[in-house]
Enzyme design. Structure first.
Site, PDB file in Angstrom:
ATOM      1  N   HIS A  94       0.835  -0.972   0.041  1.00  0.00           N
ATOM      2  CA  HIS A  94      -0.092   0.181   0.093  1.00  0.00           C
ATOM      3  C   HIS A  94       0.749   1.173  -0.079  1.00  0.00           C
ATOM      4  O   HIS A  94       2.176   1.318   0.135  1.00  0.00           O
ATOM      5  CB  HIS A  94      -0.936  -0.052   1.240  1.00  0.00           C
ATOM      6  CG  HIS A  94      -0.294  -0.067   2.450  1.00  0.00           C
ATOM      7  ND1 HIS A  94      -0.390  -1.206   3.506  1.00  0.00           N
ATOM      8  CD2 HIS A  94       0.472   0.712   3.179  1.00  0.00           C
ATOM      9  CE1 HIS A  94       0.266  -0.776   4.405  1.00  0.00           C
ATOM     10  NE2 HIS A  94       0.937   0.397   4.287  1.00  0.00           N
TER      11      HIS A  94
HETATM   12  P1  TYD Z   1      -2.161  -3.522   7.586  1.00  0.00           P
HETATM   13  O1  TYD Z   1      -2.218  -2.407   6.960  1.00  0.00           O
HETATM   14  O2  TYD Z   1      -2.763  -4.849   6.631  1.00  0.00           O
HETATM   15  O3  TYD Z   1      -0.757  -3.866   7.930  1.00  0.00           O
HETATM   16  P2  TYD Z   1       0.496  -3.648   7.220  1.00  0.00           P
HETATM   17  O4  TYD Z   1       1.383  -2.540   7.679  1.00  0.00           O
HETATM   18  O5  TYD Z   1       1.544  -5.087   7.310  1.00  0.00           O
HETATM   19  O6  TYD Z   1       0.241  -3.374   5.832  1.00  0.00           O
HETATM   20  O7  TYD Z   1      -3.026  -3.710   8.955  1.00  0.00           O
HETATM   21  C1  TYD Z   1      -3.259  -4.761   9.734  1.00  0.00           C
HETATM   22  C2  TYD Z   1      -4.415  -4.416  10.374  1.00  0.00           C
HETATM   23  O8  TYD Z   1      -4.198  -3.706  11.394  1.00  0.00           O
HETATM   24  C3  TYD Z   1      -5.584  -3.585   9.712  1.00  0.00           C
HETATM   25  O9  TYD Z   1      -6.923  -4.591   9.947  1.00  0.00           O
HETATM   26  C4  TYD Z   1      -5.784  -2.391  10.087  1.00  0.00           C
HETATM   27  C5  TYD Z   1      -5.163  -2.411  11.508  1.00  0.00           C
HETATM   28  N1  TYD Z   1      -4.408  -1.391  11.905  1.00  0.00           N
HETATM   29  C6  TYD Z   1      -4.695  -0.332  13.096  1.00  0.00           C
HETATM   30  O10 TYD Z   1      -5.972  -0.625  13.398  1.00  0.00           O
HETATM   31  N2  TYD Z   1      -4.225   0.519  13.300  1.00  0.00           N
HETATM   32  C7  TYD Z   1      -2.768   0.798  12.732  1.00  0.00           C
HETATM   33  O11 TYD Z   1      -2.199   1.857  13.317  1.00  0.00           O
HETATM   34  C8  TYD Z   1      -2.181  -0.015  11.662  1.00  0.00           C
HETATM   35  C9  TYD Z   1      -0.953   0.241  11.241  1.00  0.00           C
HETATM   36  C10 TYD Z   1      -3.349  -1.131  11.552  1.00  0.00           C
END
Ligand code: TYD
Length: 133
Positions: free
Chosen positions: A49
């Site tokens: 992303h």
């Molecule tokens: P995700 O964006 O998939 O993680 P990565 O950084 O590996 O791409 O996030 C995983 C899950 O955690 C998703 O359901 C969103 C949640 N999340 C939060 O609630 N707060 C946060 O600060 C972050 C980074 C993720």
């Protein structure tokens, strides 16, 4: 490419080592959020992303993983594998994380609160956005 590697000062003595990060000092933004990623699996990729508004610093506190960084024109791979090096990623950068070592722990300092609406999770949407800018 809107990223850079930051070398942090280590306070070390016979007792061990310590690194201190402070917002608007050795971290180039005000820190609004901290999270960490752990219990990762080598064959599982994360990220995939970009962020419209968010700046981050990521530190591999323990272990290693590879970051793929993409600004829509260039794509670079970086290994993050030192607790005294931070990866700063600015806005509008596509990132993927992969090849996590067992026990890898990533600490992330973020410039904004969590806001799903500022994520770009589709690569084609990301390309449209950066090529428009
Ligand atoms: P995700 O964006 O998939 O993680 P990565 O950084 O590996 O791409 O996030 C995983 C899950 O955690 C998703 O359901 C969103 C949640 N999340 C939060 O609630 N707060 C946060 O600060 C972050 C980074 C993720």
């Amino acid at each position: 490419m809107n990223y850079k590697l930051l070398d942090f000062k280590i306070f070390g003595d016979e007792r061990g080592k310590l690194i201190s990060l402070e917002g608007n000092m050795n971290v180039p933004f005000e820190i609004k959020r901290v999270y960490w990623i752990f219990d990762t699996i080598p064959e599982q990729e994360r990220g995939k992303h970009a962020h419209k508004d968010l700046e981050q610093i990521i530190v591999a506190i323990d272990g290693a993983c590879q970051f793929v960084l993409d600004d829509g024109t260039n794509r670079e791979k970086i290994w993050l594998n030192r607790p005294d090096v931070g990866l700063y990623i600015g806005k509008n950068m596509w990132r993927e994380m992969r090849h996590f070592s067992y026990g890898c722990k990533l600490m992330v300092l973020a410039s904004t609160h969590y806001d799903e609406s500022e994520y770009i999770r589709n690569y084609q949407d990301f390309l449209k956005l950066v090529n428009k800018n």
